[in-house]
Design a protein around this motif. Structure first.
Motif, PDB file in Angstrom:
ATOM      1  N   ALA A   1      10.951  30.486   6.739  1.00 59.24           N
ATOM      2  CA  ALA A   1      10.862  30.317   8.062  1.00 59.24           C
ATOM      3  C   ALA A   1      12.351  30.823   8.476  1.00 59.24           C
ATOM      4  O   ALA A   1      12.242  31.329   9.549  1.00 59.24           O
ATOM      5  CB  ALA A   1      10.986  28.757   8.342  1.00 59.24           C
ATOM      6  N   VAL A   2      13.345  30.558   7.772  1.00 58.58           N
ATOM      7  CA  VAL A   2      14.598  30.977   8.206  1.00 58.58           C
ATOM      8  C   VAL A   2      14.715  32.474   8.161  1.00 58.58           C
ATOM      9  O   VAL A   2      15.290  33.222   9.001  1.00 58.58           O
ATOM     10  CB  VAL A   2      15.892  30.361   7.440  1.00 58.58           C
ATOM     11  N   ASN A   3      14.191  33.371   7.312  1.00 58.42           N
ATOM     12  CA  ASN A   3      14.119  34.735   7.005  1.00 58.42           C
ATOM     13  C   ASN A   3      13.440  35.103   8.375  1.00 58.42           C
ATOM     14  O   ASN A   3      13.925  36.334   9.121  1.00 58.42           O
ATOM     15  CB  ASN A   3      13.667  35.170   5.812  1.00 58.42           C
ATOM     16  N   TYR A   4      12.078  34.577   8.747  1.00 64.16           N
ATOM     17  CA  TYR A   4      11.447  34.931   9.828  1.00 64.16           C
ATOM     18  C   TYR A   4      12.447  34.970  11.072  1.00 64.16           C
ATOM     19  O   TYR A   4      12.386  35.850  12.077  1.00 64.16           O
ATOM     20  CB  TYR A   4      10.320  34.240   9.996  1.00 64.16           C
ATOM     21  N   TYR A   5      12.958  33.787  11.332  1.00 66.18           N
ATOM     22  CA  TYR A   5      13.812  33.503  12.495  1.00 66.18           C
ATOM     23  C   TYR A   5      14.962  34.740  12.426  1.00 66.18           C
ATOM     24  O   TYR A   5      15.119  35.289  13.608  1.00 66.18           O
ATOM     25  CB  TYR A   5      14.679  32.029  12.311  1.00 66.18           C
ATOM     26  N   PHE A   6      15.421  35.042  11.418  1.00 64.06           N
ATOM     27  CA  PHE A   6      16.681  36.052  11.367  1.00 64.06           C
ATOM     28  C   PHE A   6      15.951  37.404  11.927  1.00 64.06           C
ATOM     29  O   PHE A   6      16.796  37.949  12.847  1.00 64.06           O
ATOM     30  CB  PHE A   6      17.205  36.186   9.865  1.00 64.06           C
ATOM     31  N   ARG A   7      14.866  37.752  11.481  1.00 67.07           N
ATOM     32  CA  ARG A   7      14.265  39.085  11.696  1.00 67.07           C
ATOM     33  C   ARG A   7      13.665  38.986  13.238  1.00 67.07           C
ATOM     34  O   ARG A   7      13.956  39.996  14.073  1.00 67.07           O
ATOM     35  CB  ARG A   7      13.064  39.325  10.748  1.00 67.07           C
ATOM     36  N   ASN A   8      12.932  38.132  13.470  1.00 75.09           N
ATOM     37  CA  ASN A   8      12.112  38.255  14.703  1.00 75.09           C
ATOM     38  C   ASN A   8      12.989  37.454  16.015  1.00 75.09           C
ATOM     39  O   ASN A   8      12.383  37.871  16.806  1.00 75.09           O
ATOM     40  CB  ASN A   8      10.721  37.376  14.468  1.00 75.09           C
ATOM     41  N   HIS A   9      13.762  36.565  15.895  1.00 74.07           N
ATOM     42  CA  HIS A   9      14.162  35.931  16.927  1.00 74.07           C
ATOM     43  C   HIS A   9      15.706  36.395  17.099  1.00 74.07           C
ATOM     44  O   HIS A   9      16.161  36.752  18.435  1.00 74.07           O
ATOM     45  CB  HIS A   9      14.340  34.558  16.766  1.00 74.07           C
ATOM     46  N   LEU A  10      16.672  36.698  16.018  1.00 72.63           N
ATOM     47  CA  LEU A  10      17.990  37.317  16.137  1.00 72.63           C
ATOM     48  C   LEU A  10      17.899  38.775  16.056  1.00 72.63           C
ATOM     49  O   LEU A  10      18.982  39.370  16.347  1.00 72.63           O
ATOM     50  CB  LEU A  10      18.946  36.566  15.040  1.00 72.63           C
ATOM     51  N   ASN A  11      16.677  39.301  15.614  1.00 75.56           N
ATOM     52  CA  ASN A  11      16.761  40.930  15.537  1.00 75.56           C
ATOM     53  C   ASN A  11      17.701  41.264  14.363  1.00 75.56           C
ATOM     54  O   ASN A  11      18.470  42.280  14.505  1.00 75.56           O
ATOM     55  CB  ASN A  11      16.965  41.420  17.175  1.00 75.56           C
ATOM     56  N   PHE A  12      17.891  40.325  13.286  1.00 75.07           N
ATOM     57  CA  PHE A  12      18.706  40.803  12.405  1.00 75.07           C
ATOM     58  C   PHE A  12      17.841  41.276  11.063  1.00 75.07           C
ATOM     59  O   PHE A  12      17.042  40.584  10.452  1.00 75.07           O
ATOM     60  CB  PHE A  12      19.559  39.696  11.744  1.00 75.07           C
TER      61      PHE A  12
ATOM     62  N   LYS B   1      17.672  38.620   1.079  1.00 69.79           N
ATOM     63  CA  LYS B   1      16.734  37.477   1.213  1.00 69.79           C
ATOM     64  C   LYS B   1      17.834  36.162   1.421  1.00 69.79           C
ATOM     65  O   LYS B   1      18.393  36.096   0.525  1.00 69.79           O
ATOM     66  CB  LYS B   1      15.420  37.349   0.390  1.00 69.79           C
ATOM     67  N   TYR B   2      17.585  35.291   2.332  1.00 70.74           N
ATOM     68  CA  TYR B   2      18.385  34.227   2.171  1.00 70.74           C
ATOM     69  C   TYR B   2      17.470  33.239   1.606  1.00 70.74           C
ATOM     70  O   TYR B   2      16.318  32.567   2.275  1.00 70.74           O
ATOM     71  CB  TYR B   2      18.755  34.059   3.951  1.00 70.74           C
ATOM     72  N   ASN B   3      18.062  32.435   0.352  1.00 72.25           N
ATOM     73  CA  ASN B   3      17.474  31.456  -0.236  1.00 72.25           C
ATOM     74  C   ASN B   3      18.163  30.175  -0.041  1.00 72.25           C
ATOM     75  O   ASN B   3      19.383  30.017  -0.208  1.00 72.25           O
ATOM     76  CB  ASN B   3      17.511  31.891  -1.792  1.00 72.25           C
ATOM     77  N   MET B   4      17.318  29.147   0.620  1.00 69.38           N
ATOM     78  CA  MET B   4      18.135  27.747   0.820  1.00 69.38           C
ATOM     79  C   MET B   4      17.833  26.918  -0.444  1.00 69.38           C
ATOM     80  O   MET B   4      18.738  26.096  -0.709  1.00 69.38           O
ATOM     81  CB  MET B   4      17.585  27.350   2.134  1.00 69.38           C
TER      82      MET B   4
END
Length: 120
Positions: free
Chosen positions: A1-12, A17-20
């Protein structure tokens, strides 16, 4: 979910890959008896006090796991006056948010003062 957020919402965009969650080397928690070891130590030493500090948004050492462990250590409540739990509006590194750093330090000072035996 956080990787999706980075790519699609923050355009990063990144190949990293960010692993929690996941294995942390060299730690091996398969034989973890920390809770039971703490329970035994507190049962043997009536002067031992324990404070747990936790960030509400910590994905590595989860807030409610710590609370659950405390409840399991002392289900009778006989040691409740020797346990304290402090939560902060932060993640794993509570010292990054100035307000939490100050509160955590104040809580540590208060814990130490309250853990000292009474004079006399």
């Amino acid at each position: 979910a956080v990787n999706y957020y980075f790519r699609n919402h923050l355009n990063f965009k990144t190949d990293l890959k960010y692993n929690m969650f996941g294995p942390v080397r060299p730690w091996d928690s398969s034989g973890d008896n920390t809770g039971e070891n703490l329970r035994q130590a507190m049962a043997q030493n009536p002067y031992l006090h324990t404070m747990v500090q936790s960030g509400y948004y910590d994905g590595a050492t989860k807030y409610f796991d710590a609370k659950y462990t405390m409840w399991q250590i002392d289900p009778s409540g006989k040691m409740k006056d020797r346990f304290s739990f402090k939560g902060y509006r932060s993640g794993h590194m509570m010292y990054l948010r100035a307000e939490d750093l100050k509160n955590a330090n104040d809580d540590i000072r208060e814990f130490i003062e309250n853990s000292l035996p009474l004079a006399g």
